[in-house]
Write an enzyme that holds these catalytic residues in place. Structure first.
Site, PDB file in Angstrom:
ATOM      1  N   SER A  78       2.117   2.974   4.147  1.00 47.03           N
ATOM      2  CA  SER A  78       2.427   1.903   5.084  1.00 47.03           C
ATOM      3  C   SER A  78       3.049   2.480   6.356  1.00 47.03           C
ATOM      4  CB  SER A  78       3.337   0.875   4.409  1.00 47.03           C
ATOM      5  OG  SER A  78       3.398  -0.315   5.141  1.00 47.03           O
ATOM      6  N   ASP A 110      -2.749   2.753   1.983  1.00 47.05           N
ATOM      7  CA  ASP A 110      -2.744   1.305   2.215  1.00 47.05           C
ATOM      8  C   ASP A 110      -2.168   0.898   3.564  1.00 47.05           C
ATOM      9  OD1 ASP A 110      -3.838  -0.919   0.855  1.00 47.05           O
ATOM     10  OD2 ASP A 110      -1.849  -1.789   0.708  1.00 47.05           O
ATOM     11  N   HIS A 136       0.810  -3.848  -2.655  1.00 45.46           N
ATOM     12  CA  HIS A 136       0.842  -2.966  -1.482  1.00 45.46           C
ATOM     13  C   HIS A 136       1.517  -1.636  -1.799  1.00 45.46           C
ATOM     14  CE1 HIS A 136       1.099  -1.614   2.602  1.00 45.46           C
ATOM     15  NE2 HIS A 136       2.411  -1.794   2.681  1.00 45.46           N
TER      16      HIS A 136
END
Length: 402
Positions: A145, A170, A363
């Site tokens: 991220s 991700d 996530h």
């Protein structure tokens, strides 16, 4: 007092298998686990002079092989890589350096609110240099991220000349930019505090922020702090948790979750909802109980001015990095390859990077499915001859890499 055999005492009806499993579920252990179950050592790396020094908390494992520099996502800490590190170390010979980025975890810096990509990329280079000297081992930057964006900037910059590989987990520019407008709603919807660290772990697991309880038990200590500010291991300062959270099953929302359902999920999953709530009321800083409560270590809402800079332009920057690259995406909500923006789609078709979509997870991919991520990364390292498989795993077949 009636004995267990007293015929006048109401007997507990025999439970079905489902009821027994549910009863066991409610008694699940949410007590924290120490970092040293997964990393070999912890260190505080000093950068700068005595008059103007910054101190970065790092966790390390391994003494041979390439160096994996692990960069966590916004609001998380280096401890989010704990379970993954143990899985990775069992697959290939490598070194691991997981660091708390500025403003996060146990890192102490002079300007903790400066979360720009330029500053944090420079931090990564400074920590590596302070730890391994001017000629560090071959480096594979791995970021999740926000940390993925920092990894891209650090890999493409001039400060780390020994970078040989880049792994981004991700984060895709298009969907990341789309979800930024809903982040404030999500942050406002989280509990502001927790009575104990056990409660924080319980919330993170049952709200879906971290879907792997083993990882939640070690990583949440890096996300929250005890208000009284006592030194020492917070994992040893908490009491057991009671039955505090009712688990929701239909909808989850992850911090920084890059999906087109982010806005609706932010409003649907809140601590006040009956599906995800603490039995104990929220503790406010003004309450007497606040002296022993746990609060978030970083207020991400105050970093909003940096959010755009983390993600804007990273697709082309990622493609321009002249090193082997791997993009790992969560398969949650069945998005997969459809989440790629135009530049990444073209680049993937041209073979400019390797990509793998992991089975449905949240996530926090490396926390939810650490073994799957370790398999993918081990395959990437072995394929490019960056690392050797450990003898006990040489016969294993790693997942096919697209």
């Amino acid at each position: 007092m009636a004995s267990d055999l007293d015929p006048e005492q109401p007997q507990r009806p025999q439970l079905s298998m489902w009821e027994e499993n549910f009863d066991t579920e409610k008694k699940r252990d949410y007590s924290p686990v120490s970092w040293n179950e997964y990393f070999e050592m912890m260190d505080d790396v000093v950068v700068g002079t005595a008059e103007s020094k910054d101190v970065f908390r790092v966790y390390k494992s391994g003494v041979d092989g390439p160096l994996l520099v692990l960069l966590h996502g916004g609001g998380h800490s280096a401890l989010s890589w704990a379970v993954f590190t143990a899985a990775m170390s069992s697959r290939v010979t490598c070194r691991v350096l997981a660091m708390d980025l500025r403003g996060h975890g146990a890192t102490q810096v002079r300007h903790a609110d400066d979360l720009s990509t330029q500053t944090m990329s420079r931090d990564v280079a400074n920590v590596v240099r302070a730890t391994y000297g001017e000629i560090p081992p071959p480096i594979i930057l791995v970021g999740h991220s926000m940390g993925g964006a920092i990894a891209v900037h650090a890999a493409c910059g001039p400060l780390l000349s020994s970078v040989v590989g880049l792994v981004v987990i991700d984060v895709v520019e298009g969907s990341a930019m789309d979800m930024l407008h809903s982040m404030q709603n999500f942050l406002k919807g989280r509990p502001k505090s927790f009575k104990t660290l056990d409660h924080a772990i319980e919330w993170s697991f049952k709200s879906g922020q971290i879907r792997n309880l083993e990882s939640a038990k070690v990583s949440m200590a890096g996300q929250v702090r005890r208000c009284e500010g006592e030194e020492g291991d917070t994992a040893e300062q908490v009491s057991p948790v009671g039955e505090g959270v009712t688990e929701g099953h239909e909808e989850y929302y992850d911090l920084n979750c890059a999906t087109d359902k982010a806005e609706s999920a932010a409003s649907e999953v809140r601590p006040s909802d009956p599906e995800v709530k603490l039995s104990e009321p929220e503790v406010r800083p003004s309450d007497p109980e606040a002296l022993n409560a746990y609060f978030w270590k970083i207020d991400l809402s105050k970093a909003e001015k940096y959010w755009d800079g983390w993600f804007r332009g990273i697709s082309n920057l990622f493609l321009s990095c002249n090193v082997p690259k791997l993009l790992l995406l969560a398969g949650a909500l069945f998005k997969g390859i459809d989440r790629l923006d135009r530049d990444l789609t073209i680049g993937q078709m041209q073979g400019k990077f390797m990509m793998q979509v992991l089975p449905p997870c949240g996530h926090a991919v490396h926390e939810d499915t650490p073994d799957k991520v370790a398999d993918a990364l081990a395959s990437f390292l072995i394929r490019h001859k960056f690392a050797e498989a450990r003898s006990e795993t040489k016969s294993s077949s790693y997942p096919f890499m697209r």
